[in-house]
Design an enzyme around this catalytic site. Structure first.
Site, PDB file in Angstrom:
ATOM      1  N   LYS A   1     -49.364-123.925-133.335  1.00 53.09           N
ATOM      2  CA  LYS A   1     -50.271-122.813-133.009  1.00 53.09           C
ATOM      3  C   LYS A   1     -50.376-122.591-131.506  1.00 53.09           C
ATOM      4  O   LYS A   1     -50.601-121.466-131.074  1.00 53.09           O
ATOM      5  CB  LYS A   1     -51.656-123.049-133.618  1.00 53.09           C
ATOM      6  CG  LYS A   1     -51.678-122.842-135.111  1.00 53.09           C
ATOM      7  CD  LYS A   1     -53.072-122.528-135.612  1.00 53.09           C
ATOM      8  CE  LYS A   1     -53.065-122.285-137.108  1.00 53.09           C
ATOM      9  NZ  LYS A   1     -54.413-122.222-137.670  1.00 53.09           N
TER      10      LYS A   1
ATOM     11  N   LYS B   1     -41.105-118.717-148.634  1.00 54.09           N
ATOM     12  CA  LYS B   1     -42.389-118.714-149.326  1.00 54.09           C
ATOM     13  C   LYS B   1     -43.077-117.356-149.157  1.00 54.09           C
ATOM     14  O   LYS B   1     -42.959-116.750-148.092  1.00 54.09           O
ATOM     15  CB  LYS B   1     -43.269-119.806-148.682  1.00 54.09           C
ATOM     16  CG  LYS B   1     -44.244-120.452-149.618  1.00 54.09           C
ATOM     17  CD  LYS B   1     -44.891-121.643-148.946  1.00 54.09           C
ATOM     18  CE  LYS B   1     -46.381-121.428-148.854  1.00 54.09           C
ATOM     19  NZ  LYS B   1     -47.109-122.570-148.319  1.00 54.09           N
TER      20      LYS B   1
ATOM     21  N   LYS C   1     -48.774-114.123-146.504  1.00 56.96           N
ATOM     22  CA  LYS C   1     -49.566-112.919-146.252  1.00 56.96           C
ATOM     23  C   LYS C   1     -49.251-112.319-144.884  1.00 56.96           C
ATOM     24  O   LYS C   1     -49.580-111.185-144.616  1.00 56.96           O
ATOM     25  CB  LYS C   1     -51.059-113.226-146.384  1.00 56.96           C
ATOM     26  CG  LYS C   1     -51.570-114.189-145.311  1.00 56.96           C
ATOM     27  CD  LYS C   1     -53.012-114.603-145.531  1.00 56.96           C
ATOM     28  CE  LYS C   1     -53.358-115.693-144.538  1.00 56.96           C
ATOM     29  NZ  LYS C   1     -54.362-116.622-144.963  1.00 56.96           N
TER      30      LYS C   1
END
Ligand code: TRP
Length: 335
Positions: free
Chosen positions: A118, A200, A203
């Protein structure tokens, strides 16, 4: 130690409200959680404190938080069986994080893979909260004395840190926290992208056609499935080299509860076109009642608010009890 022999084991899990939930969440996490509700004392949390470690639009965060809660209920999380709450409503999460911070090494947090990923992704905003993310997660878990934590592969390292912190604290003072175990569900179906079935379903995929959102209309669901990418063969068979067809078989299995084998024989000799049409219909039928319940809840804020207030009250009782113990052990004055 109190005896807790008549109590069910405690499960806690959370989801960061960072987007609309997808079929991937439903198959991989939510459906499993729904099944756990009778056997375990379950706490399900919308992790809004975690969400702000990445910059959020406030109105959007508020909206997503409520939408996520509504979708949990629509998918079958029963507020009469489980405690469903919003993390920021139970202030003990932030309070326990502070104490646990003083037991966490800088090095331990720097080694977290998710932090490293991140900080690269959000290099313009590598904040202390992002660094502290796993400690907050440890507080979430330890406050409820959770026995088991259902988490995905990407959160295992955080759970390992949680266990270390619990043991360290217990060792330093005396038994305070239950040391939690990861909970690996028997079958967590992995749903793949409809456009690139080697990946995968995510979203955050920029290609919306690859994602089945739980809020998609019948039309949209059907179109996405009909346009899904499959291999150039013709057999309806679950196989490593048939990622697209295997993914559709998994979806069909989830929607109809028929076994993959049975579905394969139903479609023996039929073409991809027929199969896709059937999966499209089955998925639309499967998701429709969930979406309708979701819409009811999101349009009736009063019912949703009542559920979340009740969840907060339940959660706080347990959280406050643990925090009181912790404050006492570390030497804070309590009247
Ligand atoms: N970090 C988790 C995720 O991104 C969400 C989460 C927050 C969580 N607190 C938790 C999961 C506690 C399990 C237990 O998926």
């Amino acid at each position: 130690m109190e005896l807790q022999t008549d109590q069910k084991p405690v499960i806690l899990s959370g989801v960061t409200p960072s987007g609309i939930l997808t079929m991937g969440h439903l198959a991989g996490a939510l459906s499993n959680w729904v099944k756990l509700q009778d056997k375990f004392e379950c706490y399900f949390m919308i992790a809004d404190l975690h969400a702000i470690t990445v910059r959020q639009n406030p109105a959007e965060l508020r909206k997503r938080t409520l939408e996520t809660a509504a979708m949990f209920i629509a998918a079958g999380i029963d507020p009469d069986k489980s405690t469903l709450f919003i993390q920021s409503h139970v202030t003990e999460h932030a309070q326990l994080t502070w104490v646990l911070n003083t037991f966490t090494g800088m090095g331990e947090c720097s080694r977290m893979t998710q932090f490293k990923d991140k900080s690269t992704q959000h290099s313009e905003n590598v904040n202390v909260g992002l660094f502290d993310y796993p400690v907050l997660m440890a507080a979430d878990i330890l406050l409820y004395q959770a026995d088991l934590v259902p988490v995905g592969e990407d959160q295992k390292q955080h759970l390992e840190l949680t266990r270390n912190l619990a043991q360290r604290f217990n060792h330093n003072y005396s038994d305070t926290f239950k040391v939690p175990e990861p909970y690996i569900p028997e079958v967590g179906a992995r749903i793949m992208s409809l456009q690139d079935p080697e990946k995968k379903m995510s979203k955050s995929d920029p290609n919306q056609g690859s994602i089945l959102f739980l809020t998609d209309s019948d039309e949209v669901i059907k179109n996405k499935i009909k346009r899904s990418v499959t291999d150039s063969g013709s057999e309806i068979k679950f196989a490593d080299n048939k990622a697209g067809i295997s993914n559709l078989l998994t979806l069909m299995h989830l929607a109809t509860k028929r076994s993959i084998k049975d579905i394969e024989s139903d479609f023996a000799g039929k073409g991809y076109g027929d199969f896709k049409m059937a999966v499209a219909e089955a998925m639309a039928d499967y998701l429709r009642p969930i979406r309708q319940r979701y819409e009811e809840l999101i349009n009736n804020k009063q019912q949703l608010t009542e559920i979340l207030v009740r969840g907060e009250e339940n959660a706080r009782k347990i959280a406050a009890k643990t925090l009181r113990k912790v404050y006492k052990k570390v030497g804070f004055v309590q009247f």
